[in-house]
Write a protein that holds these residues in place. Structure first.
Motif, short mmCIF file in Angstrom:
data_model
loop_
_atom_site.label_atom_id
_atom_site.label_comp_id
_atom_site.label_asym_id
_atom_site.label_seq_id
_atom_site.Cartn_x
_atom_site.Cartn_y
_atom_site.Cartn_z
N LYS A 1 0.83 -1.20 0.00
CA LYS A 1 0.00 0.00 0.00
C LYS A 1 0.86 1.25 0.00
CE LYS A 1 -3.78 2.25 2.49
NZ LYS A 1 -4.72 2.15 3.63
N ALA B 1 2.69 -1.45 -8.89
CA ALA B 1 1.51 -0.67 -8.50
C ALA B 1 0.25 -1.23 -9.12
CB ALA B 1 1.69 0.79 -8.90
N SER C 1 -0.82 -4.70 -7.52
CA SER C 1 -1.10 -4.69 -6.08
C SER C 1 -2.47 -4.13 -5.75
CB SER C 1 -0.04 -3.86 -5.34
OG SER C 1 1.23 -4.43 -5.51
N ARG D 1 2.26 1.73 -3.45
CA ARG D 1 1.25 2.24 -4.38
C ARG D 1 1.01 3.73 -4.17
NH1 ARG D 1 -1.53 -2.45 -2.66
NH2 ARG D 1 -3.07 -1.19 -1.55
N GLN D 2 0.92 4.12 -2.90
CA GLN D 2 0.67 5.52 -2.60
C GLN D 2 1.83 6.40 -3.05
OE1 GLN D 2 -0.09 5.12 1.62
NE2 GLN D 2 -2.31 5.06 1.32
N ASP E 1 -5.58 -0.98 -6.13
CA ASP E 1 -5.66 0.47 -6.02
C ASP E 1 -5.18 0.93 -4.66
OD1 ASP E 1 -8.78 0.45 -7.79
OD2 ASP E 1 -6.76 0.69 -8.56
N PRO E 2 -4.62 2.16 -4.58
CA PRO E 2 -4.17 2.70 -3.30
C PRO E 2 -5.33 2.82 -2.33
CG PRO E 2 -3.37 4.05 -5.14
CD PRO E 2 -4.32 3.06 -5.70
N ARG F 1 1.70 6.65 -6.82
CA ARG F 1 0.63 7.56 -7.24
C ARG F 1 1.01 9.02 -6.99
NH1 ARG F 1 -2.43 8.09 -10.96
NH2 ARG F 1 -2.73 5.84 -10.80
#
Length: 213
Positions: free
Chosen positions: A134, A207, A210, A137-138, A212-213, A141
């Motif tokens: 997470k 990303a 895995s 991913r964040q 979505d954030p 993004r």
């Protein structure tokens, strides 16, 4: 209550039986685990802020909102806290449903403490992996959002078709010069904190796979 994520993972114990909450929390505390207890699903929802990784020990047979209903609510809310069911009331259909929704295990009371500890360690490891994914991913993004519209367009084209990601190919697709693409590519690499097309592709794939954030 706001938990300190740097203090380590938390075990959230949700059971309407005070005796179970007391005995289990003491046993886990003696083994060095951090434990927070809740007498109902609603009490957990009111007290959970999502700041600390960990796992959820969840009783199935609770009044009002039972364990499966809480698990379903968490899943639908995008809360991916690993769940271990502990129950004296559930049967095969309930356990199958729980496992289909991603539960680590469905332990029937009374259970061996060693079996519970083994499941907890598995759940905590899964929780750590999910938390790391997470964060990645964040971060991806955040970096991607820092790109200009043109940079995002170029980066997306390069990632979508690595075989045609040269400045000449991208320039031809967008109707701009290779030199202009080179300029944007350098800015993309700088903002995304990568040194090559291979690194950009790697972090974008991580990303994408895995969730979505």
């Amino acid at each position: 209550m706001i938990d300190d994520p740097d203090a380590g993972p938390l075990i959230y114990l949700v059971d309407d039986d005070e005796t179970i909450r007391t005995s289990l929390s003491r046993a886990l505390d003696l083994r060095g685990y951090r434990v927070r207890t809740f007498a109902s699903a609603q009490a957990f929802l009111d007290g959970y802020d999502g700041t600390s990784p960990g796992c959820l020990l969840l009783d199935y047979g609770m009044p009002q909102t039972n364990g499966l209903q809480l698990q379903k609510h968490l899943r639908e809310s995008g809360i991916d806290l690993p769940v271990i069911f502990i129950t004296g009331h559930g049967g095969v259909p309930e356990s199958v449903q729980a496992m289909k929704m991603g539960a680590i295990d469905f332990l029937e009371k009374p259970f061996k403490q060693s079996a519970l500890i083994d499941r907890i360690e598995t759940a905590l490891e899964i929780g750590r992996e999910r938390s790391a994914a997470k964060r990645a991913r964040q971060e991806f993004r955040s970096r991607f959002d820092s790109l200009t519209e043109r940079e995002r367009e170029i980066a997306s084209r390069m990632v979508a078709n690595p075989a045609q990601s040269s400045s000449k190919e991208v320039g031809r697709q967008l109707g701009i010069s290779p030199r202009t693409v080179d300029h944007h590519r350098a800015r993309i690499f700088e903002k995304m904190c990568v040194n090559s097309m291979a690194e950009l592709l790697e972090i974008s794939l991580k990303a994408a796979t895995s969730g979505d954030p």
